[in-house]
Write an enzyme that holds these catalytic residues in place. Structure first.
Site, mmCIF file in Angstrom:
data_model
loop_
_atom_site.group_PDB
_atom_site.id
_atom_site.type_symbol
_atom_site.label_atom_id
_atom_site.label_comp_id
_atom_site.label_asym_id
_atom_site.label_seq_id
_atom_site.Cartn_x
_atom_site.Cartn_y
_atom_site.Cartn_z
ATOM 1 N N TYR A 15 0.839 -1.198 0.000
ATOM 2 C CA TYR A 15 0.000 0.000 0.000
ATOM 3 C C TYR A 15 0.873 1.247 0.000
ATOM 4 O O TYR A 15 2.069 1.204 0.298
ATOM 5 C CB TYR A 15 -0.936 0.014 1.216
ATOM 6 C CG TYR A 15 -0.228 0.083 2.546
ATOM 7 C CD1 TYR A 15 0.042 1.307 3.144
ATOM 8 C CD2 TYR A 15 0.190 -1.076 3.202
ATOM 9 C CE1 TYR A 15 0.709 1.378 4.364
ATOM 10 C CE2 TYR A 15 0.856 -1.010 4.421
ATOM 11 C CZ TYR A 15 1.107 0.218 4.994
ATOM 12 O OH TYR A 15 1.768 0.293 6.191
ATOM 13 N N CYS A 16 0.255 2.375 -0.352
ATOM 14 C CA CYS A 16 0.921 3.674 -0.338
ATOM 15 C C CYS A 16 -0.150 4.744 -0.154
ATOM 16 O O CYS A 16 -1.302 4.421 0.140
ATOM 17 C CB CYS A 16 1.721 3.897 -1.626
ATOM 18 S SG CYS A 16 0.723 3.750 -3.123
ATOM 19 N N THR A 17 0.189 5.993 -0.341
ATOM 20 C CA THR A 17 -0.739 7.083 -0.034
ATOM 21 C C THR A 17 -1.997 7.050 -0.891
ATOM 22 O O THR A 17 -3.115 6.988 -0.389
ATOM 23 C CB THR A 17 -0.040 8.445 -0.204
ATOM 24 O OG1 THR A 17 1.155 8.459 0.566
ATOM 25 C CG2 THR A 17 -0.957 9.574 0.254
ATOM 26 N N CYS A 20 2.383 1.847 -4.913
ATOM 27 C CA CYS A 20 2.186 0.413 -4.697
ATOM 28 C C CYS A 20 1.765 -0.283 -5.987
ATOM 29 O O CYS A 20 2.073 -1.461 -6.189
ATOM 30 C CB CYS A 20 1.207 0.142 -3.560
ATOM 31 S SG CYS A 20 -0.316 1.063 -3.593
ATOM 32 N N ILE A 27 -4.080 4.538 0.948
ATOM 33 C CA ILE A 27 -4.480 4.861 2.320
ATOM 34 C C ILE A 27 -5.610 5.886 2.331
ATOM 35 O O ILE A 27 -6.528 5.807 3.153
ATOM 36 C CB ILE A 27 -3.270 5.408 3.109
ATOM 37 C CG1 ILE A 27 -2.131 4.386 3.141
ATOM 38 C CG2 ILE A 27 -3.670 5.789 4.535
ATOM 39 C CD1 ILE A 27 -0.784 4.988 3.500
#
Length: 309
Positions: A183-185, A190, A212
């Protein structure tokens, strides 16, 4: 596709990215810049052969005009974006940049338009990362993970996304479990990371759809496995559940997010130093930062915004 607004505020913020082949990407730079400026929109958009990435903010009508222009281009007809609100304009200017990559990994022949992992909706994310057969990896950088992450996730502690491939190759134990969830922002890092992982021989690779930000928007706080705040690359610094603005501020000396407790540290001086950077900067550095901070203060008195603030 437009995600619903969660937090009130006069400025609409739109985060977007789309991996798609755009051979003519350079021709979009000038009209995008002009349209944004005409409509009071600020932020950064990156254009490359592999697609578009960026975050913009402005009045509702201005943001909608820019998004409508993008979706009128055949390559971006299926462009998705995430919306939130800001209490003040989070950007100083509008920049439309031409790049080799819309998110820089620095590995040749990694193309998310051809091979990518499996999207997982926010409502299904908790089950995946709670599965003992899943390794969970945060693909963001160390200053981002420092203020928030998913419970139990591995933190590569990278300074830049370029370091991520080497971290994966060094950590052969990542192959010990059948599933990898990343995952990432907002989803872009990702997504590209899953393309890299597939190329490295990982079979079951998953990534959080919308990142996220989408998780914090959709998953109720009482059900959430997220701990802390999510760093964002604008003057809000962080957001929390419901995408409301967080309480972090930015140290303008080192660009690290800092808490209200860290602001009370004797090592903190606005625009000059904080507990993260005091011991890694020289007195000459701090003198230069103080001079810049003085210019910022003078600009504020004139009702202006200094470009370095």
């Amino acid at each position: 596709m437009t995600d619903s607004l969660i937090h009130t505020g006069p400025f609409l913020v739109a985060a977007l990215y789309h991996f798609v082949s755009v051979p003519r990407f350079a021709s979009l730079q000038a009209p995008l810049q002009a349209l944004s400026e005409e409509n009071g929109v600020k932020g950064t958009l990156l254009l490359a052969h592999e697609g578009i990435n960026g975050t913009i903010a402005g009045p509702d009508a201005g943001i909608h005009a820019v998004l409508a222009f993008l979706r009128a281009q055949p390559e971006f007809a299926r462009l998705e974006h995430k919306e939130s609100r800001a209490s003040k304009m989070p950007f100083l200017r509008m920049k439309v940049k031409l790049k080799k990559e819309i998110v820089t990994m620095g590995v040749e022949d990694i193309d998310p338009n051809k091979v990518v992992g499996t999207y997982v909706a926010p409502r299904d994310w908790n089950a995946l990362i709670s599965d003992p057969d899943t390794i969970v990896i945060d693909t963001r950088n160390d200053y981002e993970t420092a203020i928030g992450t998913f419970r139990g996730a591995l933190d590569p502690k990278t300074k830049t996304f370029r370091e991520f491939p080497d971290w994966v190759r060094r950590n052969t134990g990542l192959h010990n479990k059948p599933k990898v969830a990343m995952y990432c922002t907002g989803g872009i890092r990702c997504e590209k990371a899953t393309a890299f992982m597939k190329a490295e021989g990982f079979d079951e690779v998953y990534h959080l759809k919308g990142g996220i930000l989408k998780y914090l928007e959709e998953v109720p706080q009482e059900e959430s496995l997220w701990e802390g705040a999510c760093f964002v690359f604008d003057e809000r610094v962080s957001v929390e559940h419901g995408l409301k603005e967080g309480e972090h501020r930015l140290c303008h000396a080192c660009r690290n997010p800092i808490t209200s407790e860290e602001i009370t540290s004797p090592l903190y001086e606005e625009g000059v130093s904080c507990s993260h950077c005091y011991h890694t900067r020289t007195e000459e550095d701090r003198l230069r930062y103080r001079q810049r901070q003085l210019q910022i203060a003078l600009a504020r008195k004139r009702g202006q915004r200094h470009i370095g603030s």
